[in-house]
Design an enzyme around this catalytic site. Structure first.
Site, mmCIF file in Angstrom:
data_model
loop_
_atom_site.group_PDB
_atom_site.id
_atom_site.type_symbol
_atom_site.label_atom_id
_atom_site.label_comp_id
_atom_site.label_asym_id
_atom_site.label_seq_id
_atom_site.Cartn_x
_atom_site.Cartn_y
_atom_site.Cartn_z
ATOM 1 N N GLY A 157 27.848 21.966 -8.683
ATOM 2 C CA GLY A 157 29.275 21.228 -8.211
ATOM 3 C C GLY A 157 29.321 20.592 -6.952
ATOM 4 O O GLY A 157 30.290 20.064 -6.580
ATOM 5 N N GLY A 158 28.131 19.476 -7.147
ATOM 6 C CA GLY A 158 28.117 18.188 -6.770
ATOM 7 C C GLY A 158 27.599 18.147 -5.019
ATOM 8 O O GLY A 158 27.414 17.437 -4.306
ATOM 9 N N HIS A 216 32.038 13.978 -8.229
ATOM 10 C CA HIS A 216 30.413 14.620 -9.700
ATOM 11 C C HIS A 216 31.798 15.800 -9.599
ATOM 12 O O HIS A 216 30.951 16.806 -9.997
ATOM 13 C CB HIS A 216 29.316 14.564 -8.716
ATOM 14 C CG HIS A 216 28.931 13.384 -7.623
ATOM 15 N ND1 HIS A 216 28.150 12.961 -9.064
ATOM 16 C CD2 HIS A 216 28.687 13.714 -6.919
ATOM 17 C CE1 HIS A 216 27.454 12.067 -7.796
ATOM 18 N NE2 HIS A 216 27.431 12.320 -6.224
ATOM 19 N N GLU A 262 23.041 19.547 -19.455
ATOM 20 C CA GLU A 262 23.688 17.653 -19.445
ATOM 21 C C GLU A 262 22.689 16.989 -19.411
ATOM 22 O O GLU A 262 21.122 17.276 -18.688
ATOM 23 C CB GLU A 262 24.034 17.925 -17.479
ATOM 24 C CG GLU A 262 24.734 19.403 -17.771
ATOM 25 C CD GLU A 262 26.046 19.537 -16.824
ATOM 26 O OE1 GLU A 262 27.298 19.926 -16.383
ATOM 27 O OE2 GLU A 262 25.425 19.303 -16.020
ATOM 28 N N ARG A 277 25.081 29.486 -19.219
ATOM 29 C CA ARG A 277 26.576 30.069 -18.987
ATOM 30 C C ARG A 277 27.253 29.250 -20.165
ATOM 31 O O ARG A 277 27.462 28.051 -20.360
ATOM 32 C CB ARG A 277 27.368 30.384 -18.032
ATOM 33 C CG ARG A 277 27.063 28.908 -17.263
ATOM 34 C CD ARG A 277 28.269 29.180 -15.882
ATOM 35 N NE ARG A 277 27.836 27.378 -15.264
ATOM 36 C CZ ARG A 277 28.873 27.083 -15.213
ATOM 37 N NH1 ARG A 277 28.919 26.564 -16.322
ATOM 38 N NH2 ARG A 277 28.652 25.502 -14.743
HETATM 39 P P1 ADP Z 1 31.826 22.474 -15.441
HETATM 40 O O1 ADP Z 1 30.101 22.272 -15.288
HETATM 41 O O2 ADP Z 1 31.180 24.020 -16.091
HETATM 42 O O3 ADP Z 1 32.164 21.898 -16.283
HETATM 43 P P2 ADP Z 1 31.585 22.304 -12.670
HETATM 44 O O4 ADP Z 1 30.230 22.287 -12.726
HETATM 45 O O5 ADP Z 1 32.367 21.987 -12.699
HETATM 46 O O6 ADP Z 1 31.860 23.620 -14.462
HETATM 47 O O7 ADP Z 1 31.686 23.617 -12.004
HETATM 48 C C1 ADP Z 1 30.265 24.075 -11.626
HETATM 49 C C2 ADP Z 1 30.526 25.525 -11.019
HETATM 50 O O8 ADP Z 1 31.683 25.980 -10.165
HETATM 51 C C3 ADP Z 1 31.857 26.036 -11.935
HETATM 52 O O9 ADP Z 1 30.954 27.695 -12.310
HETATM 53 C C4 ADP Z 1 33.074 26.663 -11.890
HETATM 54 O O10 ADP Z 1 33.227 28.575 -11.416
HETATM 55 C C5 ADP Z 1 32.466 26.087 -10.204
HETATM 56 N N1 ADP Z 1 34.583 25.548 -9.477
HETATM 57 C C6 ADP Z 1 34.250 24.475 -10.569
HETATM 58 N N2 ADP Z 1 35.588 24.233 -10.213
HETATM 59 C C7 ADP Z 1 35.119 25.072 -8.477
HETATM 60 C C8 ADP Z 1 36.497 24.657 -6.794
HETATM 61 N N3 ADP Z 1 37.347 24.103 -6.884
HETATM 62 N N4 ADP Z 1 36.044 25.619 -6.724
HETATM 63 C C9 ADP Z 1 34.945 26.728 -6.434
HETATM 64 N N5 ADP Z 1 33.984 26.745 -7.492
HETATM 65 C C10 ADP Z 1 34.309 25.637 -8.743
HETATM 66 P P1 ADP Z 2 25.530 20.013 -9.788
HETATM 67 O O1 ADP Z 2 24.761 20.723 -10.527
HETATM 68 O O2 ADP Z 2 26.139 19.764 -8.958
HETATM 69 O O3 ADP Z 2 26.466 19.696 -11.022
HETATM 70 P P2 ADP Z 2 23.809 17.465 -11.986
HETATM 71 O O4 ADP Z 2 22.612 17.561 -11.901
HETATM 72 O O5 ADP Z 2 24.347 17.699 -13.016
HETATM 73 O O6 ADP Z 2 24.859 18.607 -10.100
HETATM 74 O O7 ADP Z 2 24.321 16.377 -11.038
HETATM 75 C C1 ADP Z 2 26.131 16.225 -11.051
HETATM 76 C C2 ADP Z 2 26.557 14.609 -11.450
HETATM 77 O O8 ADP Z 2 26.348 13.396 -10.584
HETATM 78 C C3 ADP Z 2 26.740 13.946 -13.041
HETATM 79 O O9 ADP Z 2 27.356 14.879 -13.720
HETATM 80 C C4 ADP Z 2 26.792 12.320 -12.353
HETATM 81 O O10 ADP Z 2 28.022 12.729 -12.512
HETATM 82 C C5 ADP Z 2 26.275 12.215 -11.542
HETATM 83 N N1 ADP Z 2 24.388 11.992 -11.366
HETATM 84 C C6 ADP Z 2 23.359 12.912 -11.377
HETATM 85 N N2 ADP Z 2 22.772 12.348 -11.542
HETATM 86 C C7 ADP Z 2 22.157 10.897 -11.487
HETATM 87 C C8 ADP Z 2 21.297 9.745 -11.914
HETATM 88 N N3 ADP Z 2 19.833 9.651 -11.326
HETATM 89 N N4 ADP Z 2 22.255 8.851 -12.013
HETATM 90 C C9 ADP Z 2 23.370 9.146 -11.945
HETATM 91 N N5 ADP Z 2 24.558 9.665 -11.978
HETATM 92 C C10 ADP Z 2 23.473 11.153 -11.502
HETATM 93 MG MG MG Z 3 26.138 19.094 -13.306
#
Ligand code: ADP
Ligand code: ADP
Ligand code: MG
Length: 644
Positions: free
Chosen positions: A164-165, A234, A274, A296
């Site tokens: 979730g960033g 993110h 991803e 999931r």
């Molecule tokens: P996905 O990768 O499936 O698009 P996200 O990366 O947006 O989902 O979110 C990761 C997880 O965090 C999801 O499993 C979702 O249930 C949860 N989540 C998403 N948005 C929120 C929020 N605003 N507050 C709390 N939990 C969230």
């Molecule tokens: P989360 O588990 O919070 O979803 P991710 O590793 O999937 O974390 O990264 C979330 C977002 O951050 C990505 O969708 C992308 O926008 C940005 N991001 C992640 N890694 C990189 C990278 N190496 N360079 C640029 N942007 C990135």
């Molecule tokens: Mg991610």
């Protein structure tokens, strides 16, 4: 196929799973917290079991209560949805130990992908390209700083347990590294109980492209890609499939890498790989790197369903109940293009702060697929993700699907909470996005213009005044005859306007000293000569104007206003969360807008600021406190106290 399953989730995803179950003749058991007694997912399910209090830790995260509910109701399997327990391997083991089936991958597969560093190491061995960087064990700050230098700035610090960033920091130059590392580690520690990080090269002009995979525990297929580059901090905002500019060669390479990743861990069920993609010069076969796997069903899975015709929840149920993969790779193909927009209760100009409220009015067009967990009259509570709905459209081409998304959003009506609806509409009109030129920085670069384009304008406010005065009611519009201009002040909670009725279908509304000529005929409205695409709706919480630049005017409530005036000495927590830091001490003078404390909630940090100038009388919370919505955090001296 199963006879009966339990859904260990709430909101739109619980409803989504129930939809497929109904179609397949599978009986459903919902679970619910105190806050969700009257929720849509409870009403939709065949049976429902109460599992505890509103805080997730007291209900939707209580694995044992959920498993007991499944056994008591005779459910054979548990669907976890997304979030909550969906990626918790201990829960999977407990489900299986209770003789039930977990609709998802094995605990082992979830563990393999659970930490980003271990997952990257595993993917390297499986021959999947990973983002260059450091994902080793040595967490000493000096070592990490040296690694960052070696990788070359800009770099991204990521919590290995992140999601979730959270726990993620972009660092542009070496001098900022130490501070960024500190704050990433502390955020990760609070959120995940694990402060470890990895360091990645920050990909320039990044695009987020992910591949939907589906496995049977041995073999896997992919259902093509989704582009989720439209992000804010993110977090995904609008997703689409297929990815703009995708070529058959790159799709094949990404699909093959994703299938390799899934097969490497014996993946069963729906999952998402991803990738971060270098979008600076078109898509290339050597220009994508594994970021993480979500083990999931993904929030944005409907866009894949729209272009493939596959019901992914049906596939999940089939494979979990022992059937083989429903299709071979060569049987899968893409038809057209699809978009999904995430509609949230959030305050966009206030920095996308999660909002709450009772949905006094809620209506969706039937031109889009709507995934929602709420109905008109339901409440968006502070306890959970403030999502209202996902709006999904499909069309033969990207342009058609996108214009359908725009219309569907324009035709969506929500009153009772502020939302990001008009922001989403502004995005669908954004020139680069329309041209398919997406990257994860797009929203950030144009944030101010997008917020401006979504803000209520004088025309919409003038129409809202007409509505509040009752002039838009069909009975009045049809039969009204007036012999003389009618002049009166229309007041609402937060303002007032002068209304002069000039005759049937004509009035002048003076707002903030500026007169606006409003004309109407049937359902068509003109303000200052311009035809508006707005609709005026009266509901039990006031009057709203919809159709982009939403305005809601609530009637005056003298009691509420008195409370507000007396209450500006107290800064209350706007939602349940964790106090990250407190920036003032008792006796300290503050100015309106000064930062008093930082609250972490709903995956974000929110600065709480002083409502007025004053002197801090009392600090009622400290860093590390877990607080409820409405908890007092800081009290300012009353004006009288100050004078004394
Ligand atoms: P996905 O990768 O499936 O698009 P996200 O990366 O947006 O989902 O979110 C990761 C997880 O965090 C999801 O499993 C979702 O249930 C949860 N989540 C998403 N948005 C929120 C929020 N605003 N507050 C709390 N939990 C969230
Ligand atoms: P989360 O588990 O919070 O979803 P991710 O590793 O999937 O974390 O990264 C979330 C977002 O951050 C990505 O969708 C992308 O926008 C940005 N991001 C992640 N890694 C990189 C990278 N190496 N360079 C640029 N942007 C990135
Ligand atoms: Mg991610």
């Amino acid at each position: 196929m199963f006879q009966k399953i339990l859904i260990a989730n709430r909101g739109e995803i619980a409803c989504r799973v129930i939809d497929s179950c109904r179609r397949l003749g599978v009986a459903t058991v919902a679970v619910f917290s105190d806050a969700d007694r009257a929720a849509r997912h409870v009403a939709m399910a065949d049976e429902a079991v109460h599992i505890g209090g509103p805080a997730p830790a007291d209900s939707y995260l209580k694995g044992d209560a959920i498993i007991a509910a499944a056994r008591d109701t005779g459910a054979e399997a548990i669907h976890p949805g997304y979030g909550f327990l969906s990626e918790n391997p201990d829960f999977v083991e407990a489900v299986e130990a209770a003789g039930l089936i977990f609709i998802g991958p094995s605990a082992k597969a979830i563990r393999a992908m659970g930490l980003k560093d271990a997952a990257k190491a595993l993917m390297e061995t499986a021959g999947v390209p990973v983002v260059p960087g450091y994902h080793g064990q040595d967490q000493h700050p000096d070592h990490l700083a040296r690694m960052a230098d070696q990788i070359g700035y800009p770099v991204l610090i990521k919590a290995v347990a992140g999601g979730g960033g959270k726990g993620m920091r972009l660092v542009e130059a070496g001098r900022d590294f130490a501070d960024a590392l500190d704050s990433a580690r502390s955020e990760a520690k609070t959120a995940f109980g694990n402060p470890d990080v990895l360091i990645e090269k920050y990909i320039q002009q990044p695009r987020h492209i992910e591949v939907q995979v589906f496995g049977d525990g041995t073999r896997a297929v992919h259902l093509f890609e989704r582009d989720c580059s439209l992000q804010r901090r993110h977090q995904k905002v609008i997703e689409e499939a297929p990815a703009p500019g995708m070529t058959p060669e790159v799709r094949k390479a990404m699909g093959a890498a994703a299938v390799r990743a899934a097969e490497a861990i014996g993946y069963a069920g729906a999952g998402t790989i991803e990738f971060i993609v270098d979008g600076s010069d078109g898509l290339r076969e050597d220009g994508f790197w594994f970021m993480e796997m979500n083990t999931r069903l993904q929030v944005e899975h409907p866009v894949t369903e729209a272009i493939t015709g596959v019901d992914l929840v049906e596939w999940q149920l089939r494979v979990a109940s022992g059937e083989p993969l429903p299709a071979r790779q060569e049987e899968l193909s893409i038809t057209g293009h699809a978009f999904e927009a995430r509609l949230y209760a959030e305050d966009v100009p206030a920095g996308f702060l999660p909002a709450t409220g009772r949905l006094a009015h809620l209506a969706f067009p039937d031109t889009a697929r709507i995934e929602t967990g709420v109905r008109q009259g339901d409440t968006i509570s502070p306890w959970y993700d403030p999502m209202i709905a996902k709006v999904v459209t499909h069309g033969a081409t990207r342009a058609i699907a996108l214009s359908r998304l725009e219309s569907a959003l324009v035709d969506t009506e929500v009153a009772g909470s502020v939302t990001n609806l008009d922001f989403l509409i502004a995005l669908t009109r954004h020139a680069e996005f329309r041209a398919g030129e997406v990257d994860t920085g797009l929203i950030g670069r144009d944030l101010d213009a997008l917020i401006d384009a979504a803000a209520p304008d004088a025309g919409a406010r003038a129409l809202a005044v007409i509505g509040l005065a009752g002039l838009a009611d069909p009975s009045v519009r049809g039969g009204m005859t007036l012999w003389q201009p009618l002049r009166r002040t229309i007041a609402w909670d937060g303002g007032e306007a002068l209304l002069e009725v000039e005759g049937p279908g004509a009035a002048r509304v003076t707002l903030d000293g500026t007169p606006h000529e409003v004309r109407w005929q049937g359902d068509r409205w003109w303000v200052d000569g311009a035809l508006r695409r707005n609709r005026i709706v009266r509901h039990d919480a006031g009057t709203s104007v919809f159709g982009g630049r939403t305005v809601t005017l609530a009637p005056l409530d003298p009691l509420a206003r008195a409370g507000e005036a007396a209450g500006d000495a107290l800064t209350l927590s706007p939602m349940p969360g964790l106090v990250r830091s407190v920036h003032v001490k008792a006796g300290q003078a503050v100015k309106a807008g000064d930062r008093l404390a930082v609250l972490e909630a709903m995956k974000m940090e929110h600065a709480l600021t002083a409502a007025r100038d004053g002197v801090v009388a009392e600090v009622l919370a400290q860093a590390g406190d877990q607080v409820e919505a409405g908890a007092p955090l800081i009290r300012l001296e009353e004006d009288a106290e100050e004078a004394a």
